[in-house]
Design a protein around this motif. Structure first.
Motif, PDB file in Angstrom:
ATOM      1  N   ALA A 100      86.956  -2.483 -73.281  1.00  0.00           N
ATOM      2  CA  ALA A 100      86.459  -1.655 -72.554  1.00  0.00           C
ATOM      3  C   ALA A 100      84.909  -1.740 -72.417  1.00  0.00           C
ATOM      4  O   ALA A 100      84.136  -1.682 -71.136  1.00  0.00           O
ATOM      5  CB  ALA A 100      86.658  -0.417 -72.524  1.00  0.00           C
ATOM      6  N   MET A 101      84.112  -1.882 -73.438  1.00  0.00           N
ATOM      7  CA  MET A 101      82.813  -1.998 -73.522  1.00  0.00           C
ATOM      8  C   MET A 101      82.272  -3.055 -72.959  1.00  0.00           C
ATOM      9  O   MET A 101      81.519  -3.316 -72.126  1.00  0.00           O
ATOM     10  CB  MET A 101      82.214  -2.043 -74.933  1.00  0.00           C
ATOM     11  N   PHE A 102      82.977  -4.350 -72.917  1.00  0.00           N
ATOM     12  CA  PHE A 102      82.698  -5.633 -72.045  1.00  0.00           C
ATOM     13  C   PHE A 102      82.565  -5.322 -70.623  1.00  0.00           C
ATOM     14  O   PHE A 102      81.798  -5.793 -69.840  1.00  0.00           O
ATOM     15  CB  PHE A 102      83.722  -6.551 -72.488  1.00  0.00           C
ATOM     16  N   LYS A 103      83.593  -4.462 -70.193  1.00  0.00           N
ATOM     17  CA  LYS A 103      83.638  -4.240 -68.670  1.00  0.00           C
ATOM     18  C   LYS A 103      83.038  -3.009 -68.092  1.00  0.00           C
ATOM     19  O   LYS A 103      83.338  -2.714 -67.002  1.00  0.00           O
ATOM     20  CB  LYS A 103      85.181  -4.416 -68.082  1.00  0.00           C
ATOM     21  N   ASN A 104      82.557  -2.269 -69.027  1.00  0.00           N
ATOM     22  CA  ASN A 104      81.742  -0.843 -68.598  1.00  0.00           C
ATOM     23  C   ASN A 104      82.754   0.184 -68.140  1.00  0.00           C
ATOM     24  O   ASN A 104      82.293   0.502 -67.099  1.00  0.00           O
ATOM     25  CB  ASN A 104      80.570  -1.416 -67.909  1.00  0.00           C
ATOM     26  N   TYR A 105      83.820   0.215 -68.630  1.00  0.00           N
ATOM     27  CA  TYR A 105      84.711   1.332 -68.173  1.00  0.00           C
ATOM     28  C   TYR A 105      85.081   2.269 -69.443  1.00  0.00           C
ATOM     29  O   TYR A 105      84.995   1.789 -70.587  1.00  0.00           O
ATOM     30  CB  TYR A 105      85.789   0.878 -67.632  1.00  0.00           C
ATOM     31  N   HIS A 106      85.541   3.532 -69.179  1.00  0.00           N
ATOM     32  CA  HIS A 106      85.714   4.592 -70.067  1.00  0.00           C
ATOM     33  C   HIS A 106      87.343   4.300 -70.565  1.00  0.00           C
ATOM     34  O   HIS A 106      88.189   4.293 -69.728  1.00  0.00           O
ATOM     35  CB  HIS A 106      85.290   5.792 -69.920  1.00  0.00           C
ATOM     36  N   ILE A 107      87.357   4.710 -71.995  1.00  0.00           N
ATOM     37  CA  ILE A 107      88.839   5.008 -72.305  1.00  0.00           C
ATOM     38  C   ILE A 107      89.081   6.224 -72.605  1.00  0.00           C
ATOM     39  O   ILE A 107      88.485   7.023 -73.439  1.00  0.00           O
ATOM     40  CB  ILE A 107      89.028   4.089 -73.705  1.00  0.00           C
ATOM     41  N   ASP A 108      90.198   6.974 -72.070  1.00  0.00           N
ATOM     42  CA  ASP A 108      90.420   8.245 -72.080  1.00  0.00           C
ATOM     43  C   ASP A 108      91.585   8.295 -73.287  1.00  0.00           C
ATOM     44  O   ASP A 108      92.822   7.754 -73.290  1.00  0.00           O
ATOM     45  CB  ASP A 108      91.173   8.681 -71.009  1.00  0.00           C
ATOM     46  N   GLY A 109      90.920   8.783 -74.379  1.00  0.00           N
ATOM     47  CA  GLY A 109      91.969   8.782 -75.800  1.00  0.00           C
ATOM     48  C   GLY A 109      93.342   9.428 -75.617  1.00  0.00           C
ATOM     49  O   GLY A 109      94.220   9.359 -76.308  1.00  0.00           O
ATOM     50  N   ASN A 110      93.240  10.748 -74.954  1.00  0.00           N
ATOM     51  CA  ASN A 110      94.606  11.361 -74.692  1.00  0.00           C
ATOM     52  C   ASN A 110      95.463  10.386 -73.979  1.00  0.00           C
ATOM     53  O   ASN A 110      96.609  10.457 -74.475  1.00  0.00           O
ATOM     54  CB  ASN A 110      94.092  12.816 -73.866  1.00  0.00           C
ATOM     55  N   LYS A 111      94.963   9.903 -73.034  1.00  0.00           N
ATOM     56  CA  LYS A 111      95.944   8.892 -72.252  1.00  0.00           C
ATOM     57  C   LYS A 111      96.534   7.950 -73.187  1.00  0.00           C
ATOM     58  O   LYS A 111      97.687   7.553 -73.188  1.00  0.00           O
ATOM     59  CB  LYS A 111      95.495   8.366 -70.882  1.00  0.00           C
ATOM     60  N   GLU A 112      95.627   7.274 -73.917  1.00  0.00           N
ATOM     61  CA  GLU A 112      96.039   6.277 -74.989  1.00  0.00           C
ATOM     62  C   GLU A 112      96.979   6.734 -75.924  1.00  0.00           C
ATOM     63  O   GLU A 112      98.076   6.111 -76.289  1.00  0.00           O
ATOM     64  CB  GLU A 112      94.991   5.832 -75.484  1.00  0.00           C
ATOM     65  N   MET A 113      96.867   7.936 -76.249  1.00  0.00           N
ATOM     66  CA  MET A 113      97.541   8.242 -77.497  1.00  0.00           C
ATOM     67  C   MET A 113      99.262   8.709 -76.761  1.00  0.00           C
ATOM     68  O   MET A 113     100.172   8.549 -77.446  1.00  0.00           O
ATOM     69  CB  MET A 113      97.082   9.793 -77.887  1.00  0.00           C
ATOM     70  N   ILE A 114      99.132   9.348 -75.617  1.00  0.00           N
ATOM     71  CA  ILE A 114     100.394   9.336 -75.085  1.00  0.00           C
ATOM     72  C   ILE A 114     101.143   8.307 -74.750  1.00  0.00           C
ATOM     73  O   ILE A 114     102.565   8.038 -74.983  1.00  0.00           O
ATOM     74  CB  ILE A 114     100.243  10.308 -73.654  1.00  0.00           C
ATOM     75  N   ALA A 115     100.394   7.246 -74.232  1.00  0.00           N
ATOM     76  CA  ALA A 115     101.002   5.858 -73.873  1.00  0.00           C
ATOM     77  C   ALA A 115     101.696   5.138 -74.984  1.00  0.00           C
ATOM     78  O   ALA A 115     102.876   4.913 -75.104  1.00  0.00           O
ATOM     79  CB  ALA A 115     100.072   5.044 -73.254  1.00  0.00           C
ATOM     80  N   PHE A 116     100.809   5.108 -76.162  1.00  0.00           N
ATOM     81  CA  PHE A 116     101.476   4.551 -77.382  1.00  0.00           C
ATOM     82  C   PHE A 116     102.520   5.364 -78.160  1.00  0.00           C
ATOM     83  O   PHE A 116     103.637   4.737 -78.214  1.00  0.00           O
ATOM     84  CB  PHE A 116     100.140   4.739 -78.515  1.00  0.00           C
ATOM     85  N   GLY A 117     102.473   6.587 -77.827  1.00  0.00           N
ATOM     86  CA  GLY A 117     103.563   7.492 -78.276  1.00  0.00           C
ATOM     87  C   GLY A 117     104.811   7.344 -77.388  1.00  0.00           C
ATOM     88  O   GLY A 117     105.991   6.899 -78.115  1.00  0.00           O
ATOM     89  N   MET A 118     104.599   7.404 -76.123  1.00  0.00           N
ATOM     90  CA  MET A 118     106.045   7.344 -75.432  1.00  0.00           C
ATOM     91  C   MET A 118     106.345   5.579 -75.512  1.00  0.00           C
ATOM     92  O   MET A 118     107.732   5.275 -75.616  1.00  0.00           O
ATOM     93  CB  MET A 118     105.557   7.435 -73.729  1.00  0.00           C
ATOM     94  N   MET A 119     105.626   4.944 -75.716  1.00  0.00           N
ATOM     95  CA  MET A 119     105.946   3.370 -75.909  1.00  0.00           C
ATOM     96  C   MET A 119     106.793   3.118 -77.158  1.00  0.00           C
ATOM     97  O   MET A 119     107.783   2.547 -77.250  1.00  0.00           O
ATOM     98  CB  MET A 119     104.822   2.330 -76.110  1.00  0.00           C
ATOM     99  N   ASN A 120     106.404   3.891 -78.374  1.00  0.00           N
ATOM    100  CA  ASN A 120     106.984   3.698 -79.390  1.00  0.00           C
ATOM    101  C   ASN A 120     108.520   4.490 -79.731  1.00  0.00           C
ATOM    102  O   ASN A 120     109.139   4.017 -80.197  1.00  0.00           O
ATOM    103  CB  ASN A 120     106.080   4.176 -80.596  1.00  0.00           C
ATOM    104  N   ILE A 121     108.353   5.681 -78.814  1.00  0.00           N
ATOM    105  CA  ILE A 121     109.665   6.383 -78.991  1.00  0.00           C
ATOM    106  C   ILE A 121     110.644   5.523 -77.948  1.00  0.00           C
ATOM    107  O   ILE A 121     111.888   5.427 -78.324  1.00  0.00           O
ATOM    108  CB  ILE A 121     109.504   7.694 -77.906  1.00  0.00           C
ATOM    109  N   ALA A 122     110.236   4.845 -76.918  1.00  0.00           N
ATOM    110  CA  ALA A 122     111.251   3.907 -76.134  1.00  0.00           C
ATOM    111  C   ALA A 122     111.556   2.753 -76.967  1.00  0.00           C
ATOM    112  O   ALA A 122     112.678   2.332 -77.049  1.00  0.00           O
ATOM    113  CB  ALA A 122     110.498   3.892 -74.826  1.00  0.00           C
ATOM    114  N   GLY A 123     110.448   2.140 -77.779  1.00  0.00           N
ATOM    115  CA  GLY A 123     110.839   0.969 -78.352  1.00  0.00           C
ATOM    116  C   GLY A 123     111.654   1.251 -79.426  1.00  0.00           C
ATOM    117  O   GLY A 123     112.586   0.414 -79.844  1.00  0.00           O
ATOM    118  N   SER A 124     111.941   2.344 -80.247  1.00  0.00           N
ATOM    119  CA  SER A 124     112.802   2.638 -81.156  1.00  0.00           C
ATOM    120  C   SER A 124     114.117   2.751 -80.797  1.00  0.00           C
ATOM    121  O   SER A 124     115.223   2.628 -81.560  1.00  0.00           O
ATOM    122  CB  SER A 124     112.338   4.097 -81.994  1.00  0.00           C
ATOM    123  N   CYS A 125     114.305   3.019 -79.449  1.00  0.00           N
ATOM    124  CA  CYS A 125     115.716   2.872 -78.981  1.00  0.00           C
ATOM    125  C   CYS A 125     115.943   1.721 -78.308  1.00  0.00           C
ATOM    126  O   CYS A 125     117.164   1.578 -77.995  1.00  0.00           O
ATOM    127  CB  CYS A 125     115.798   4.252 -77.989  1.00  0.00           C
TER     128      CYS A 125
END
Length: 533
Positions: A225-250
């Motif tokens: 993100a630093m290369f393209k000068n935009y911001h990462i929302d940590g909360n959204k990333e955490m939710i996205a990773f979490g939902m992805m792994n919950i779905a992945g485990s199934c």
């Protein structure tokens, strides 16, 4: 799609894979009881997802803020170095290679097997590496040729496969992907072992790999993100990773994060949004269903060349030099992250860099700057005398400014520092034979908040000033500070008439007192309600 990163490519990561194998392998043998072992892996992945999503829902994304620019530069360079070194396995056609990621283990594994190096793989790898670097060079020289760099990896895979097939290079030591099983893995929601006697081990493993996957994924996402000068929302990333792994485990998947090498290839190919993951997933699904036989002759050395090319573009030595010139402390944070990753692991590098960053924050909080202000000639402006040599002392008045919130961590230091300033000023005036000190003005404009320890510090400073026969004056306290001073009765102690809106007004009032009664300025009651807070 729930995340905020435009460049992060999701997939498995080596460290989490090794942790799962080591932690769950102690509970259930993957060779003796493979079914139960796989169930525990899916269960650990499920709990990792639950933990990650919970962090996001609880708004703990501020953790991302501890990944400073210096941390990212060092982490990025270290990870790129390690990934490049690991690709030497494919470049030299080595069969056995270490599972460790540190520099010493990788180099020992490479040079410990010199007799097994395959010159055919090395020559082929160097050729494709040169081709990929050349296409990237031309793409950078002329933006209109960006498509050349984007197509270069796929072109390399096709050419490499054709070359191996036509020359029978597989028979001469060039390693290929080989047979790939066709089809998709079945759903595994019913395989989650919530009733297993090893459930606690799965939960513990899930939490550990969840933290590691989250830290690495967010660090990688923020890096690009630093290369393209935009911001990462940590909360959204955490939710996205979490939902992805919950779905992945199934769906027959274990922990998924943001692997550095895959993201680098994705970035290097010109990805513009997270839709690239959908395209990638669709391409993988189509490939697994229909195209796996075509990859039988794809040489591993070509894949290594593609990854090395992507990694070399992320070794930002110019940024490290810039850090050294601007802030030595940031440079050492960067260096700590780099050496931690290269000599230890990705996690070690992140831990070192974040720990040093936190220590730096604590140092700034515990030892805030206190400066002496002076008057800029022919004005009512008061600035630091160190920064502005033309600023003059105000006779009989010491003006101090505290440039940090006042908490329990720095209250004692500030009390001692203010006392030292007063002592040094009195000593200086006595040596110079100038007007003795009568007033101490403390500028509170930079104090955004204060706790009870800070209020106690002000009370002690007030008592110390009174014992010296001086008067304490406050200037420009902010609203939150003013409310706490009022509730603590400190305003009644100091007197409302000794709190002013600006340093200039405080100095004017003190000067008026000095000229009105030079012999005993503290004894005179001065009413200046129009200027008081």
């Amino acid at each position: 799609m729930l995340g905020s990163s435009k460049d992060l490519a999701v997939g498995t990561v080596a460290v989490a894979s090794l942790l799962i194998a080591s932690m769950l392998g102690k509970e259930v043998s993957p060779t003796e009881n493979p079914k139960q072992y796989v169930q525990l892996v899916f269960t650990a992945t499920f709990f990792a997802g639950v933990f990650q999503a919970s962090l996001g829902i609880l708004r703990l994304g501020f953790i991302v803020d501890f990944l400073s620019h210096a941390t990212i530069v060092g982490f990025m360079g270290g990870a790129a170095t390690i990934v490049c070194l690991q690709q030497l396995k494919g470049m030299f056609g080595l069969v056995h290679f270490t599972h460790e990621t540190d520099l010493v283990s990788v180099m020992r594994s490479v040079f410990g097997q010199i007799h097994q190096w395959r010159w055919e793989s090395a020559v082929l790898g160097c050729c494709f590496l040169f081709f990929l670097l050349l296409t990237r060079y031309f793409s950078k020289r002329k933006a209109a040729f960006f498509w050349i760099n984007a197509l270069a990896p796929l072109t390399s895979v096709i050419l490499g496969s054709l070359l191996v097939y036509l020359t029978r290079a597989e028979e001469h030591g060039v390693q290929v992907i080989g047979h790939l099983k066709k089809g998709l893995n079945p759903p595994t929601a019913s395989e989650l072992a919530f009733g297993s006697p090893h459930l606690m081990a799965a939960i513990k493993t899930g939490i550990i790999i969840g933290v590691i996957g989250l830290a690495e994924g967010i660090a990688v996402g923020r890096t690009f993100a630093m290369f393209k000068n935009y911001h990462i929302d940590g909360n959204k990333e955490m939710i996205a990773f979490g939902m992805m792994n919950i779905a992945g485990s199934c769906t027959s998947c274990y922990l998924t994060a943001g692997p550095f090498s895959r993201t680098a290839v994705n970035f290097n190919a010109g990805s513009k949004s997270a839709v690239s993951n959908i395209v990638m997933a669709t391409a993988v699904m189509f490939t697994l269903l229909f195209l796996t036989p075509l990859f039988h002759y794809t040489p591993l050395v070509v894949l290594s060349s593609i990854i090395i090319t992507a990694m070399l573009g992320l070794l930002d030595y110019e940024a490290a030099i810039h850090l050294w010139k601007i802030d030595k402390f940031d440079f050492f944070i960067c260096l700590g992250a780099y050496l931690g990753v290269v000599l230890g692991s990705v996690e070690v590098g992140l831990i070192i860099a974040i720990t040093v960053s936190i220590l730096r924050i604590l140092l700034f909080v515990a030892r805030p700057r206190t400066i002496v202000l002076g008057n800029i000639p022919n004005s009512v402006i008061y600035r630091s005398m160190d920064q502005y040599p033309i600023a003059n002392n105000v006779p009989g008045i010491l003006i101090l400014q505290i440039n940090a919130p006042v908490y329990f961590a720095n209250a004692s230091y500030l009390r001692e520092r203010i006392s030292r300033w007063i002592f040094e000023e009195e000593d200086r005036l006595k040596s110079a034979g100038e007007t003795s000190l009568h007033y101490v003005i403390v500028d509170l404009s930079a104090i955004g908040s204060i706790d009870t320890s800070g209020i106690n510090m002000l009370e002690e400073v007030k008592k110390n000033v009174d014992r010296r026969g001086l008067k304490l004056v406050l200037a420009n306290p902010q609203s939150e500070v003013m409310k706490k001073l009022d509730k603590s009765k400190f305003i009644d102690m100091i007197g409302q008439e000794w709190i002013y809106l600006t340093v200039g007004e405080a100095v004017a009032a003190c000067n008026f007192m000095l000229h009105t009664c030079k012999s005993n300025p503290v004894a005179v009651e001065y009413n200046a309600q129009d200027n008081n807070v």
